[in-house]
Design a protein around this motif. Structure first.
Motif, PDB file in Angstrom:
ATOM      1  N   TRP A   5       0.844  -1.204   0.000  1.00 34.43           N
ATOM      2  CA  TRP A   5       0.000   0.000   0.000  1.00 34.43           C
ATOM      3  C   TRP A   5       0.879   1.254   0.000  1.00 34.43           C
ATOM      4  CZ3 TRP A   5      -5.486   0.523   1.573  1.00 34.43           C
ATOM      5  CH2 TRP A   5      -5.862   1.828   1.873  1.00 34.43           C
ATOM      6  N   GLU A   6       1.828   1.308   0.936  1.00 35.73           N
ATOM      7  CA  GLU A   6       2.643   2.515   1.124  1.00 35.73           C
ATOM      8  C   GLU A   6       3.557   2.794  -0.071  1.00 35.73           C
ATOM      9  OE1 GLU A   6       2.559   4.748   3.433  1.00 35.73           O
ATOM     10  OE2 GLU A   6       1.079   3.722   4.718  1.00 35.73           O
ATOM     11  N   GLU A   7       4.107   1.726  -0.659  1.00 37.13           N
ATOM     12  CA  GLU A   7       5.112   1.914  -1.714  1.00 37.13           C
ATOM     13  C   GLU A   7       4.546   1.676  -3.114  1.00 37.13           C
ATOM     14  OE1 GLU A   7       8.130   3.114  -1.402  1.00 37.13           O
ATOM     15  OE2 GLU A   7       8.161   3.179   0.793  1.00 37.13           O
ATOM     16  N   HIS A   8       3.248   1.652  -3.241  1.00 36.14           N
ATOM     17  CA  HIS A   8       2.595   1.485  -4.552  1.00 36.14           C
ATOM     18  C   HIS A   8       3.081   0.214  -5.243  1.00 36.14           C
ATOM     19  CE1 HIS A   8       1.306   5.550  -3.808  1.00 36.14           C
ATOM     20  NE2 HIS A   8       2.562   5.881  -3.611  1.00 36.14           N
ATOM     21  N   GLY A   9       3.060  -0.889  -4.493  1.00 38.74           N
ATOM     22  CA  GLY A   9       3.552  -2.157  -5.029  1.00 38.74           C
ATOM     23  C   GLY A   9       2.573  -2.831  -5.973  1.00 38.74           C
ATOM     24  N   LEU A  10       1.476  -2.157  -6.305  1.00 36.55           N
ATOM     25  CA  LEU A  10       0.542  -2.776  -7.249  1.00 36.55           C
ATOM     26  C   LEU A  10      -0.098  -1.735  -8.152  1.00 36.55           C
ATOM     27  CD1 LEU A  10      -2.889  -3.153  -5.665  1.00 36.55           C
ATOM     28  CD2 LEU A  10      -0.929  -3.005  -4.127  1.00 36.55           C
ATOM     29  N   GLN A  11      -0.497  -2.221  -9.319  1.00 33.48           N
ATOM     30  CA  GLN A  11      -1.308  -1.390 -10.216  1.00 33.48           C
ATOM     31  C   GLN A  11      -2.654  -2.076 -10.378  1.00 33.48           C
ATOM     32  OE1 GLN A  11       0.974  -0.079 -13.668  1.00 33.48           O
ATOM     33  NE2 GLN A  11       2.675   0.459 -12.359  1.00 33.48           N
ATOM     34  N   CYS A  12      -2.743  -3.127 -11.218  1.00 32.72           N
ATOM     35  CA  CYS A  12      -4.042  -3.801 -11.347  1.00 32.72           C
ATOM     36  C   CYS A  12      -4.338  -4.684 -10.142  1.00 32.72           C
ATOM     37  CB  CYS A  12      -4.109  -4.621 -12.632  1.00 32.72           C
ATOM     38  SG  CYS A  12      -3.266  -6.218 -12.512  1.00 32.72           S
ATOM     39  N   GLY A  13      -3.289  -5.151  -9.448  1.00 31.74           N
ATOM     40  CA  GLY A  13      -3.478  -5.958  -8.246  1.00 31.74           C
ATOM     41  C   GLY A  13      -3.622  -7.441  -8.480  1.00 31.74           C
ATOM     42  N   TYR A  14      -3.548  -7.879  -9.734  1.00 29.98           N
ATOM     43  CA  TYR A  14      -3.794  -9.300 -10.005  1.00 29.98           C
ATOM     44  C   TYR A  14      -2.723 -10.192  -9.384  1.00 29.98           C
ATOM     45  CZ  TYR A  14      -6.042 -13.191 -12.254  1.00 29.98           C
ATOM     46  OH  TYR A  14      -6.741 -14.349 -12.468  1.00 29.98           O
ATOM     47  N   CYS A  15      -1.477  -9.753  -9.468  1.00 27.08           N
ATOM     48  CA  CYS A  15      -0.377 -10.576  -8.957  1.00 27.08           C
ATOM     49  C   CYS A  15      -0.197 -10.434  -7.453  1.00 27.08           C
ATOM     50  CB  CYS A  15       0.934 -10.179  -9.651  1.00 27.08           C
ATOM     51  SG  CYS A  15       1.518  -8.527  -9.176  1.00 27.08           S
ATOM     52  N   THR A  16      -0.847  -9.421  -6.848  1.00 34.79           N
ATOM     53  CA  THR A  16      -0.496  -8.987  -5.496  1.00 34.79           C
ATOM     54  C   THR A  16      -0.675 -10.063  -4.415  1.00 34.79           C
ATOM     55  OG1 THR A  16      -1.199  -6.800  -6.227  1.00 34.79           O
ATOM     56  CG2 THR A  16      -0.673  -7.046  -3.893  1.00 34.79           C
ATOM     57  N   PRO A  17      -1.803 -10.769  -4.373  1.00 34.18           N
ATOM     58  CA  PRO A  17      -1.914 -11.790  -3.325  1.00 34.18           C
ATOM     59  C   PRO A  17      -0.765 -12.797  -3.367  1.00 34.18           C
ATOM     60  CG  PRO A  17      -4.030 -11.454  -4.407  1.00 34.18           C
ATOM     61  CD  PRO A  17      -3.010 -10.702  -5.214  1.00 34.18           C
ATOM     62  N   GLY A  18      -0.414 -13.235  -4.561  1.00 35.93           N
ATOM     63  CA  GLY A  18       0.688 -14.193  -4.700  1.00 35.93           C
ATOM     64  C   GLY A  18       2.016 -13.578  -4.294  1.00 35.93           C
ATOM     65  N   MET A  19       2.242 -12.325  -4.712  1.00 33.29           N
ATOM     66  CA  MET A  19       3.482 -11.625  -4.338  1.00 33.29           C
ATOM     67  C   MET A  19       3.598 -11.552  -2.820  1.00 33.29           C
ATOM     68  SD  MET A  19       5.459 -10.418  -6.741  1.00 33.29           S
ATOM     69  CE  MET A  19       5.401 -10.200  -8.529  1.00 33.29           C
ATOM     70  N   ILE A  20       2.495 -11.244  -2.155  1.00 32.19           N
ATOM     71  CA  ILE A  20       2.525 -11.078  -0.700  1.00 32.19           C
ATOM     72  C   ILE A  20       2.799 -12.418  -0.014  1.00 32.19           C
ATOM     73  CG2 ILE A  20       1.012 -10.593   1.293  1.00 32.19           C
ATOM     74  CD1 ILE A  20      -0.081  -8.220  -0.394  1.00 32.19           C
ATOM     75  N   MET A  21       2.191 -13.477  -0.520  1.00 30.34           N
ATOM     76  CA  MET A  21       2.408 -14.787   0.122  1.00 30.34           C
ATOM     77  C   MET A  21       3.847 -15.263  -0.075  1.00 30.34           C
ATOM     78  SD  MET A  21      -0.444 -14.944   1.532  1.00 30.34           S
ATOM     79  CE  MET A  21      -0.363 -16.493   2.433  1.00 30.34           C
ATOM     80  N   THR A  22       4.420 -15.018  -1.262  1.00 31.16           N
ATOM     81  CA  THR A  22       5.822 -15.394  -1.482  1.00 31.16           C
ATOM     82  C   THR A  22       6.739 -14.540  -0.618  1.00 31.16           C
ATOM     83  OG1 THR A  22       5.320 -16.055  -3.740  1.00 31.16           O
ATOM     84  CG2 THR A  22       7.638 -15.671  -3.228  1.00 31.16           C
ATOM     85  N   THR A  23       6.426 -13.247  -0.540  1.00 25.62           N
ATOM     86  CA  THR A  23       7.237 -12.347   0.285  1.00 25.62           C
ATOM     87  C   THR A  23       7.257 -12.815   1.736  1.00 25.62           C
ATOM     88  OG1 THR A  23       6.725 -10.477  -1.156  1.00 25.62           O
ATOM     89  CG2 THR A  23       7.493  -9.957   1.072  1.00 25.62           C
ATOM     90  N   ALA A  24       6.113 -13.283   2.234  1.00 26.25           N
ATOM     91  CA  ALA A  24       6.057 -13.737   3.623  1.00 26.25           C
ATOM     92  C   ALA A  24       7.019 -14.900   3.844  1.00 26.25           C
ATOM     93  CB  ALA A  24       4.629 -14.146   3.986  1.00 26.25           C
ATOM     94  N   ASP A  25       7.094 -15.832   2.898  1.00 22.33           N
ATOM     95  CA  ASP A  25       8.021 -16.965   3.009  1.00 22.33           C
ATOM     96  C   ASP A  25       9.465 -16.450   2.924  1.00 22.33           C
ATOM     97  OD1 ASP A  25       9.379 -19.379   2.950  1.00 22.33           O
ATOM     98  OD2 ASP A  25       8.029 -20.345   1.543  1.00 22.33           O
ATOM     99  N   LEU A  26       9.704 -15.554   1.966  1.00 24.13           N
ATOM    100  CA  LEU A  26      11.047 -14.988   1.778  1.00 24.13           C
ATOM    101  C   LEU A  26      11.542 -14.307   3.058  1.00 24.13           C
ATOM    102  CD1 LEU A  26      13.431 -13.996  -0.036  1.00 24.13           C
ATOM    103  CD2 LEU A  26      11.993 -12.049  -0.651  1.00 24.13           C
TER     104      LEU A  26
END
Ligand SMILES: Cc1cc2nc3c(=O)[nH]c(=O)nc-3n(C[C@H](O)[C@H](O)[C@H](O)COP(=O)(O)OP(=O)(O)OC[C@H]3O[C@@H](n4cnc5c(N)ncnc54)[C@H](O)[C@@H]3O)c2cc1C
Ligand code: FES
Ligand code: FES
Lengths: 286, 158
Positions: free
Chosen positions: B91-112
Motif C-alpha cells: 500500500w505505502e510503496e505502490h507495489g501494485l497497479q491492477c493488483g492481479y499478482c499482489t496476493p501471490g506476491m505477498i504470500m511469497t514475500t512472507a516466506d522470503l
C-alpha cells in the motif's frame, strides 16, 4: 485448467505402491507433482490413476556421514537446508538452489526430478557427477542402479514401471575433492539451457587425479564429458589447463539438444564455456 | 472424495474430485477468491498460498494432496482488522497497479522474509522470481518488500 479425471491412491507403504502399480498399468506415481501436474493440466499426460507417495513415512530426509543418503521424497528446499550436503556435495547443493523458484523448491522432490529425467533438469548432472547410486524397490525386492546406468534417454530412466525410487546414495568423496555447478538459465523458464557439474579430486601436490564433468540441458541425458575429464586429469588444474580441457567438451558426445530458442551448435558452444566455469569454480581458480 | 484442512485457522472440508486443484477448492468450494489464477503453466505465482507454512503454487497441488494440511491464503494475512506489514508495504510503496499478482506476491514475500528478514535488493528479486507482474516493472514491489522488512524488524525489536 483441469487435468483429465483419474483415481487417487494414497497408500502408507512402498509395498502397497508397488502392488497398485502392478495391478494397474495406467497408474503413475505422484511425488511433488511439479513436473507431472503441469503436464496433466495441459493434457500432455492423462494417467488413469495417481499413487501419491506423500503419505509414506521414511522417504524424506538427508543424512550425511562421509557418504550421503537422500530420501527420494526430500524436497529441494529441505535438501538446501542441509549444511553438511553443501559442505561435501557442493555441486548438488548449488544445482538444487538453482531449480525454479521458492515455490517450486518447496514442493518438487529430488527423487521426482531424477525419475522424471527431464533433459533440462538441474540436479541430474550433479547426481551423475557425484557418482550417485539410485535405490529402487519393486516386485522383486530392492536393487541399486549406478549413475552411469540410470539415465537412459529423454524422460526415460532404468526404473521399471512398477518400481519406486526410494533413495539416492552419494558415495563419500575422496580426500581433496571439491565440486561446483554452473548454469545458463533460460531467461523465461529458468530451466538450464546448459548446466555443467564438475567434481574433481587432487593429490597432495595439487595435481588433478580424477574428474567427473557432466552436462545437462545441452544434452539429451546428463552426459559425462569424457574429453574434458581425460584432459584435466594429470594437470595442475590451473586456469590454463582448464581452458585447454574444456575445449574438448564435444569429444564423445553424439547428439546435442536443440530447439527454436537455442540451436544444438549454440548449446555445444555453451557446454565448453560452462565446463570451463564449473571446473574453475570447483578448482578454486578465479 | 472428502477433504478437510485448516484454512486461515478454521477447519474447512468439502467434497472434491481427485483432479480438483487446490486453488479451485479454495476459490470455488470455500469462496476464498483472493487467491488468483494467472496461467496454465505453473509459472505466474498468482495462486501462491502457504501449505504447512511454506509458499506453494496452489494450481500445482491437488486438493486431495492437501488433505489434513494447514493452509494460509491472502485472506488470512490481516489480523483483527489490521493489515499485515507486507500488505501495508504494498500500500505505502505502490507495489501494485491492477493488483492481479499482489496476493501471490505477498504470500511469497512472507516466506522470503521468514527465511531472510533483511534481504538485499538482489535477494528480493531472486526470491520473487516465481511471481510474474505485468504492470509494475517490479521496482515498486521491491520497495514494498523492503518497507515490510523494515517494519517487521522494527516490530520484532519492540
Ligand atoms: C515453474 C516451474 C519451474 C521449474 N524450473 C525448474 C528448473 O529450473 N530446473 C529443474 O531442474 N526443474 C525445474 N522444474 C521441475 C521441478 O524440478 C520438478 O519438481 C521435478 O522435476 C519433479 O519432481 P516432483 O517431485 O515434482 O515429481 P512429479 O512431478 O511428482 O513426478 C515426475 C515424474 O517422476 C515419477 N516419479 C516421481 N517420484 C518417483 C519415485 N520416487 N519413484 C518412481 N517414479 C517417480 C512420476 O511418476 C512422474 O512421472 C520446474 C517446475 C516448475 C513447475
Ligand atoms: S496460476 Fe499461474 S502459477 Fe498458479
Ligand atoms: S500489479 Fe498488475 S500484474 Fe502485478
Amino acid at each position: 485448467m483441469y487435468p483429465a479425471a483419474f483415481d487417487y491412491h494414497r497408500p502408507g507403504s512402498v509395498e502397497e505402491v508397488i502392488q497398485i502399480l502392478s495391478d494397474n498399468p495406467e497408474a503413475k506415481i505422484i511425488a511433488g507433482g511439479h513436473s507431472l501436474l503441469p503436464a496433466m493440466k495441459l493434457r500432455l499426460a492423462a494417467p488413469g490413476a495417481l499413487v501419491d507417495l506423500g503419505g509414506i513415512d521414511g522417504l524424506t530426509g538427508v543424512a550425511v556421514n562421509g557418504s550421503a543418503s537422500i530420501g527420494a521424497m526430500t524436497t529441494y528446499d529441505d535438501a538446501m537446508a542441509s549444511d553438511d550436503l553443501a559442505a561435501s556435495f557442493a555441486a548438488l547443493h548449488e544445482a538444487i538452489s538453482h531449480v525454479g523458484d521458492i515455490q517450486v523448491r518447496n514442493r518438487g522432490t529430488i527423487g521426482g526430478s531424477a525419475a522424471h529425467a527431464d533433459p533440462a533438469a538441474d540436479t541430474t548432472a550433479a547426481l551423475v557427477a557425484h557418482g550417485a547410486e539410485f535405490v529402487a524397490q519393486g516386485p522383486n525386492g530392492e536393487r541399486t542402479i549406478s549413475a552411469d546406468d540410470f539415465f537412459v534417454d529423454l524422460f526415460m530412466t532404468a526404473l521399471e514401471p512398477e518400481e519406486v525410487l526410494t533413495k539416492i546414495n552419494l558415495p563419500a568423496p575422496a580426500d581433496n575433492t571439491s565440486s561446483a555447478y554452473k548454469k545458463f538459465a533460460h531467461p523465461a523458464s529458468g530451466y538450464p539451457v546448459c548446466g555443467v557439474a564438475a567434481v574433481v579430486t587432487r593429490d597432495g601436490s595439487g595435481n588433478v587425479t580424477a574428474a567427473r564433468v557432466v552436462a545437462t540441458g545441452s544434452t539429451l541425458t546428463p552426459t559425462r564429458l569424457a574429453g574434458v575429464e581425460n584432459a584435466i586429469t594429470g594437470t595442475a588444474g590451473d586456469a590454463d589447463a582448464v581452458e585447454a580441457a574444456a575445449a574438448n567438451a564435444s569429444e564423445g558426445v553424439n547428439e546435442w539438444a536443440g530447439d527454436h530458442y537455442a540451436s544444438s551448435e549454440y548449446r555445444e558452444h555453451l557446454t565448453k564455456v560452462f565446463a570451463k566455469r564449473a571446473l574453475n569454480a570447483a578448482l578454486g581458480n578465479d | 472424495m472428502q477433504v478437510s484442512m485448516t484454512v486461515n485457522g478454521q477447519e474447512r472440508s468439502g467434497e472434491v474430485e481427485p483432479r480438483t486443484l487446490l486453488v479451485h477448492f479454495l476459490r470455488e468450494n470455500l469462496g476464498l477468491t483472493g487467491t488468483h489464477i494467472g496461467c496454465d503453466t505453473s509459472q505466474c505465482g498468482a495462486c501462491t498460498i502457504h501449505l504447512n507454512g511454506k509458499a506453494v503454487k496452489s494450481c500445482t497441488v491437488l486438493a486431495v494432496q492437501a488433505n489434513g494440511a494447514d493452509v494460509t491464503t491472502i485472506e488470512g494475512m490481516a489480523k483483527d482488522g489490521e493489515l499485515h506489514p507486507i500488505q501495508e508495504g504494498f500500500w505505502e510503496e505502490h507495489g501494485l497497479q491492477c493488483g492481479y499478482c499482489t496476493p501471490g506476491m505477498i504470500m511469497t514475500t512472507a516466506d522470503l522474509l521468514k527465511r531472510n528478514p533483511n534481504p538485499t535488493e538482489a535477494e528480493i528479486r531472486h526470491g520473487i522470481e516465481g511471481n510474474l507482474c505485468r504492470c509494475t516493472g517490479y521496482q515498486h514491489i521491491v520497495k514494498s518488500v523492503q518497507w515490510a522488512a523494515d517494519k517487521m524488524a522494527a516490530q520484532s525489536g519492540d
